[in-house]
Motif scaffolding. Structure first.
Motif, PDB file in Angstrom:
ATOM      1  N   SER A   1       0.864  -1.175   0.000  1.00  0.00           N
ATOM      2  CA  SER A   1       0.000   0.000   0.000  1.00  0.00           C
ATOM      3  C   SER A   1       0.900   1.225   0.000  1.00  0.00           C
ATOM      4  CB  SER A   1      -0.910   0.010   1.228  1.00  0.00           C
ATOM      5  OG  SER A   1      -0.149   0.066   2.416  1.00  0.00           O
ATOM      6  N   PHE A   2       0.322   2.378  -0.235  1.00  0.00           N
ATOM      7  CA  PHE A   2       1.116   3.599  -0.174  1.00  0.00           C
ATOM      8  C   PHE A   2       0.250   4.755   0.277  1.00  0.00           C
ATOM      9  CE2 PHE A   2      -0.824   4.189  -4.317  1.00  0.00           C
ATOM     10  CZ  PHE A   2      -1.052   5.554  -4.364  1.00  0.00           C
ATOM     11  N   VAL A   3       0.884   5.742   0.847  1.00  0.00           N
ATOM     12  CA  VAL A   3       0.270   7.046   1.076  1.00  0.00           C
ATOM     13  C   VAL A   3       1.269   8.093   0.627  1.00  0.00           C
ATOM     14  CG1 VAL A   3      -1.268   6.395   2.975  1.00  0.00           C
ATOM     15  CG2 VAL A   3       1.096   7.071   3.478  1.00  0.00           C
ATOM     16  N   GLU A   4       0.766   9.250   0.231  1.00  0.00           N
ATOM     17  CA  GLU A   4       1.635  10.356  -0.170  1.00  0.00           C
ATOM     18  C   GLU A   4       1.442  11.509   0.802  1.00  0.00           C
ATOM     19  OE1 GLU A   4       1.463   9.336  -4.960  1.00  0.00           O
ATOM     20  OE2 GLU A   4       0.805  11.297  -4.253  1.00  0.00           O
ATOM     21  N   GLY A   5       2.550  12.031   1.300  1.00  0.00           N
ATOM     22  CA  GLY A   5       2.476  13.115   2.266  1.00  0.00           C
ATOM     23  C   GLY A   5       3.798  13.850   2.360  1.00  0.00           C
ATOM     24  N   VAL A   6       4.008  14.525   3.467  1.00  0.00           N
ATOM     25  CA  VAL A   6       5.164  15.400   3.624  1.00  0.00           C
ATOM     26  C   VAL A   6       6.164  14.818   4.626  1.00  0.00           C
ATOM     27  CG1 VAL A   6       5.939  17.737   4.140  1.00  0.00           C
ATOM     28  CG2 VAL A   6       3.637  17.373   3.192  1.00  0.00           C
ATOM     29  N   TYR A   7       7.363  14.523   4.135  1.00  0.00           N
ATOM     30  CA  TYR A   7       8.478  14.203   5.020  1.00  0.00           C
ATOM     31  C   TYR A   7       9.065  15.534   5.483  1.00  0.00           C
ATOM     32  CZ  TYR A   7       8.447   9.423   3.136  1.00  0.00           C
ATOM     33  OH  TYR A   7       8.089   8.149   2.764  1.00  0.00           O
ATOM     34  N   TYR A   8       9.505  15.596   6.723  1.00  0.00           N
ATOM     35  CA  TYR A   8      10.118  16.840   7.182  1.00  0.00           C
ATOM     36  C   TYR A   8      11.339  16.565   8.042  1.00  0.00           C
ATOM     37  CZ  TYR A   8       7.928  16.238  11.832  1.00  0.00           C
ATOM     38  OH  TYR A   8       7.552  15.770  13.068  1.00  0.00           O
ATOM     39  N   ASN A   9      12.271  17.492   8.001  1.00  0.00           N
ATOM     40  CA  ASN A   9      13.514  17.403   8.766  1.00  0.00           C
ATOM     41  C   ASN A   9      13.264  17.966  10.162  1.00  0.00           C
ATOM     42  OD1 ASN A   9      16.120  18.077   9.899  1.00  0.00           O
ATOM     43  ND2 ASN A   9      16.997  17.841   7.844  1.00  0.00           N
TER      44      ASN A   9
ATOM     45  N   GLY B   1       6.012   9.696  -1.617  1.00  0.00           N
ATOM     46  CA  GLY B   1       5.221   8.558  -1.194  1.00  0.00           C
ATOM     47  C   GLY B   1       5.879   7.788  -0.069  1.00  0.00           C
ATOM     48  N   SER B   2       5.100   6.958   0.606  1.00  0.00           N
ATOM     49  CA  SER B   2       5.619   6.156   1.708  1.00  0.00           C
ATOM     50  C   SER B   2       6.703   5.193   1.246  1.00  0.00           C
ATOM     51  CB  SER B   2       4.480   5.379   2.369  1.00  0.00           C
ATOM     52  OG  SER B   2       3.750   4.618   1.413  1.00  0.00           O
ATOM     53  N   TRP B   3       6.728   4.873  -0.064  1.00  0.00           N
ATOM     54  CA  TRP B   3       7.753   3.980  -0.591  1.00  0.00           C
ATOM     55  C   TRP B   3       9.165   4.557  -0.447  1.00  0.00           C
ATOM     56  CZ3 TRP B   3       3.978   6.330  -3.691  1.00  0.00           C
ATOM     57  CH2 TRP B   3       4.414   7.406  -4.467  1.00  0.00           C
TER      58      TRP B   3
ATOM     59  N   GLY C   1      10.517  13.056   9.983  1.00  0.00           N
ATOM     60  CA  GLY C   1       9.135  12.779  10.351  1.00  0.00           C
ATOM     61  C   GLY C   1       8.244  12.822   9.133  1.00  0.00           C
ATOM     62  N   PHE C   2       6.959  12.563   9.318  1.00  0.00           N
ATOM     63  CA  PHE C   2       6.025  12.486   8.195  1.00  0.00           C
ATOM     64  C   PHE C   2       4.657  12.980   8.657  1.00  0.00           C
ATOM     65  CE2 PHE C   2       2.941  10.329   5.442  1.00  0.00           C
ATOM     66  CZ  PHE C   2       3.527  10.406   4.190  1.00  0.00           C
TER      67      PHE C   2
ATOM     68  N   ILE D   1      10.032   5.996  11.585  1.00  0.00           N
ATOM     69  CA  ILE D   1       9.235   6.755  10.625  1.00  0.00           C
ATOM     70  C   ILE D   1       8.024   5.947  10.152  1.00  0.00           C
ATOM     71  CG2 ILE D   1      10.598   5.961   8.638  1.00  0.00           C
ATOM     72  CD1 ILE D   1       8.958   9.408   9.065  1.00  0.00           C
ATOM     73  N   VAL D   2       8.156   4.617  10.180  1.00  0.00           N
ATOM     74  CA  VAL D   2       7.054   3.762   9.740  1.00  0.00           C
ATOM     75  C   VAL D   2       5.831   3.969  10.618  1.00  0.00           C
ATOM     76  CG1 VAL D   2       6.279   1.371   9.483  1.00  0.00           C
ATOM     77  CG2 VAL D   2       8.535   2.042   8.659  1.00  0.00           C
ATOM     78  N   ASP D   3       6.044   4.125  11.929  1.00  0.00           N
ATOM     79  CA  ASP D   3       4.911   4.363  12.834  1.00  0.00           C
ATOM     80  C   ASP D   3       4.181   5.647  12.472  1.00  0.00           C
ATOM     81  OD1 ASP D   3       5.327   2.067  14.323  1.00  0.00           O
ATOM     82  OD2 ASP D   3       6.698   3.044  15.715  1.00  0.00           O
ATOM     83  N   GLU D   4       4.947   6.692  12.148  1.00  0.00           N
ATOM     84  CA  GLU D   4       4.328   7.968  11.782  1.00  0.00           C
ATOM     85  C   GLU D   4       3.538   7.833  10.478  1.00  0.00           C
ATOM     86  OE1 GLU D   4       6.589  11.563  12.156  1.00  0.00           O
ATOM     87  OE2 GLU D   4       8.041  10.619  13.498  1.00  0.00           O
ATOM     88  N   ILE D   5       4.097   7.104   9.527  1.00  0.00           N
ATOM     89  CA  ILE D   5       3.411   6.913   8.249  1.00  0.00           C
ATOM     90  C   ILE D   5       2.166   6.056   8.434  1.00  0.00           C
ATOM     91  CG2 ILE D   5       3.609   5.892   5.946  1.00  0.00           C
ATOM     92  CD1 ILE D   5       6.571   6.692   5.989  1.00  0.00           C
ATOM     93  N   MET D   6       2.296   4.999   9.221  1.00  0.00           N
ATOM     94  CA  MET D   6       1.158   4.109   9.442  1.00  0.00           C
ATOM     95  C   MET D   6      -0.019   4.854  10.075  1.00  0.00           C
ATOM     96  SD  MET D   6       1.704   0.977   8.343  1.00  0.00           S
ATOM     97  CE  MET D   6       0.755  -0.198   9.297  1.00  0.00           C
ATOM     98  N   ARG D   7       0.271   5.841  10.890  1.00  0.00           N
ATOM     99  CA  ARG D   7      -0.806   6.616  11.510  1.00  0.00           C
ATOM    100  C   ARG D   7      -1.596   7.395  10.465  1.00  0.00           C
ATOM    101  NH1 ARG D   7       2.863   7.275  15.936  1.00  0.00           N
ATOM    102  NH2 ARG D   7       3.660   9.257  15.149  1.00  0.00           N
ATOM    103  N   THR D   8      -0.934   7.808   9.395  1.00  0.00           N
ATOM    104  CA  THR D   8      -1.636   8.568   8.360  1.00  0.00           C
ATOM    105  C   THR D   8      -2.566   7.689   7.534  1.00  0.00           C
ATOM    106  OG1 THR D   8       0.059   8.313   6.628  1.00  0.00           O
ATOM    107  CG2 THR D   8       0.321  10.154   8.163  1.00  0.00           C
ATOM    108  N   THR D   9      -2.370   6.368   7.577  1.00  0.00           N
ATOM    109  CA  THR D   9      -3.251   5.482   6.805  1.00  0.00           C
ATOM    110  C   THR D   9      -4.655   5.432   7.408  1.00  0.00           C
ATOM    111  OG1 THR D   9      -2.618   3.488   8.060  1.00  0.00           O
ATOM    112  CG2 THR D   9      -1.299   4.040   6.123  1.00  0.00           C
ATOM    113  N   ARG D  10      -4.813   6.008   8.603  1.00  0.00           N
ATOM    114  CA  ARG D  10      -6.144   6.025   9.232  1.00  0.00           C
ATOM    115  C   ARG D  10      -7.037   7.107   8.633  1.00  0.00           C
ATOM    116  NH1 ARG D  10      -3.386   5.889  15.228  1.00  0.00           N
ATOM    117  NH2 ARG D  10      -2.381   3.851  15.016  1.00  0.00           N
ATOM    118  N   PHE D  11      -6.421   8.014   7.849  1.00  0.00           N
ATOM    119  CA  PHE D  11      -7.234   9.029   7.177  1.00  0.00           C
ATOM    120  C   PHE D  11      -8.034   8.367   6.050  1.00  0.00           C
ATOM    121  CE2 PHE D  11      -3.831  11.589   9.006  1.00  0.00           C
ATOM    122  CZ  PHE D  11      -4.499  12.715   9.460  1.00  0.00           C
ATOM    123  N   LYS D  12      -9.092   9.031   5.630  1.00  0.00           N
ATOM    124  CA  LYS D  12      -9.839   8.560   4.465  1.00  0.00           C
ATOM    125  C   LYS D  12      -8.922   8.665   3.245  1.00  0.00           C
ATOM    126  CE  LYS D  12     -12.769  11.688   5.619  1.00  0.00           C
ATOM    127  NZ  LYS D  12     -13.883  12.668   5.669  1.00  0.00           N
TER     128      LYS D  12
END
Length: 444
Positions: A162-170, A288-290, A308-309, A382-393
């Motif tokens: 699966s994938f999500v697209e979002g913002v990585y940040y320093n 993307g999360s990839w 972070g993401f 970082i995976v935990d942060e990304i996985m949390r975003t998968t809860r969005f619609k």
């Protein structure tokens, strides 16, 4: 699933290697199997092609995992040799595979995109129905979502991730700037302004690859116009020129005019935006999360412990609270597979789509699984942060819905916007003209 034939295979190999007499004419170098009557026979050697897209430097871990799957396939299927073929993903999806599909000369197993790609190839009769395989292997209910590979109730492909697209940040840069993760558009603009004032590019971007530019604009217009806008373009209920769609494009144009995208982006390929961000050269990266595997790997990233993401902030539009995420990337199988080749395909599915491989994929590469895992511990933070975003619609990427000509027009139009040759208004007007022609052609 345990291979119950393996003890018999080992027995037959011992027979044929000279430890036990009675092999008759069986060649010691040819794999042997035991038939249903208990007799020993030669396994006919055969080769099956497997097309993948793990060719970039940052995909080395994904390729290693695939190579391990291949070794297990060859060990599990007598006589099998798997021929790996690596091709750049865009070349495969938009040029080589469509040409092969048109000619009826596809690879046996190949990287396949869900949605409109799968539907088109099913209509042409090029894809194998995998429904019986999944029922036999009892895997269907293990997948999160098979909708993009399902046509008329039958399954023609399997998502690998699966994938999500979002913002990585320093995180280090954010701390130095004294800012927090933005929740609104206004907060994001304030961060970009502060980063720029301190000589830090707000966003790393490589615009030489049109699809990369399209990731962010896809999220922006869905934020402002809502997730139903994409299907609306195709069925004619929405237009690219609608004010709420244009709003998203004008926000991207604002990024360009204010210099929030790092200099020279039109001359940079996709990998370069990751290099820039991983080297600490930008505050943020829309991707993307990839990409998390390379970004979180200390061997490749100077900011591995400071990344972070977050989901793109709200704009006050109809699409707030949604995220571009799906299960589009996967594998398909040629409809012309022989019975022997089907056994190899079945072995590939059984091994690739196992708990072990899905967990390894997440742990070793940071790529989100397509299947339900029992244990999700031991991964990059970082995976935990990304996985949390998968809860969005979630909404699917636009290019899984719109026609190819529209996708191409968006790529070139956005590159011209980044280069200052077109305004946001001119881009959407161009897109609407192409969309109307594409819609008429689809009705013929």
């Amino acid at each position: 699933m345990i291979n119950k034939r393996r003890p018999l295979q080992w027995a037959s190999l011992l027979l044929c290697s000279g430890f036990v007499t009675g092999c008759g004419q069986i060649n010691a170098t040819t794999p042997a199997v035991v038939d249903q009557a208990g007799g020993i026979r030669q396994a006919k050697p055969f080769t099956i092609s497997l097309r993948h897209t793990q060719v970039r430097d940052d995909a080395r871990l994904k390729l290693k995992l695939l190579e391990d799957v291949v070794k297990r396939m060859e060990a599990a299927v007598p006589g099998l040799t798997v021929e790996l073929e690596g091709i750049e993903d865009k070349l495969n999806r938009f040029e080589k595979l469509p040409a092969e599909m048109a000619a009826g000369a596809t690879p046996k197993i190949f990287d396949l995109f869900g949605g409109s790609d799968t539907q088109k190839y099913v209509k042409a009769g090029r894809l194998l129905d995998l429904t019986p395989f999944l029922e036999e292997l009892k895997l269907k209910d293990r997948f999160f979502d098979l909708d993009e590979f399902t046509v008329d109730g039958k399954i023609y492909g399997l998502p690998t991730a699966s994938f999500v697209e979002g913002v990585y940040y320093n995180k280090k840069i954010f701390k130095e700037l004294g800012v927090d993760v933005p929740k609104t558009w206004e907060e994001l603009i304030a961060i970009a302004e502060k980063a720029k004032a301190n000589g830090i590019p707000p966003f790393a971007l490589a615009a030489a690859d049109g699809w990369v530019v399209n990731m962010l604009i896809n999220t922006l217009w869905v934020r402002t116009a809502g997730p139903d806008s994409v299907q609306g373009f195709v069925n004619g209920s929405r237009k690219w020129t609608d004010p709420d769609v244009l709003d998203g494009f004008k926000r991207y144009e604002l990024f360009v005019k204010r210099g929030y995208l790092h200099e020279g982006s039109l001359g940079r390929k996709y990998a370069e935006q990751q290099y820039k961000f991983r080297a600490g050269g930008a505050a943020m990266l829309f991707d993307g999360s990839w990409a998390s595997g390379a970004i979180a790997d200390p061997q490749w990233s100077k900011i591995a412990n400071d990344v972070g993401f977050f989901n793109f902030p709200d704009t006050g539009g109809k699409g707030d609270g949604w995220i571009n995420g799906s299960y589009s990337n996967g594998y398909g199988f040629a409809a012309t597979l022989s019975e022997q080749e089907k056994e190899a395909a079945k072995a590939f599915i059984r091994i690739m789509y196992s708990d072990e491989m899905q967990r390894r994929q997440l742990k070793e590469t940071g790529v989100l699984p397509a299947m339900k895992l029992i244990d999700q511990s031991g991964f990059y933070p970082i995976v935990d942060e990304i996985m949390r975003t998968t809860r969005f619609k979630q909404f699917p990427a636009f290019d899984a819905v719109v026609q190819a000509k529209v996708r191409e027009a968006l790529e070139t139009g956005m590159q011209e916007l980044v280069g200052g040759k077109l305004t946001a208004e001119q881009v959407v007007e161009k897109l609407q003209r192409v969309q109307e022609v594409a819609n008429k052609e689809a009705k013929r």
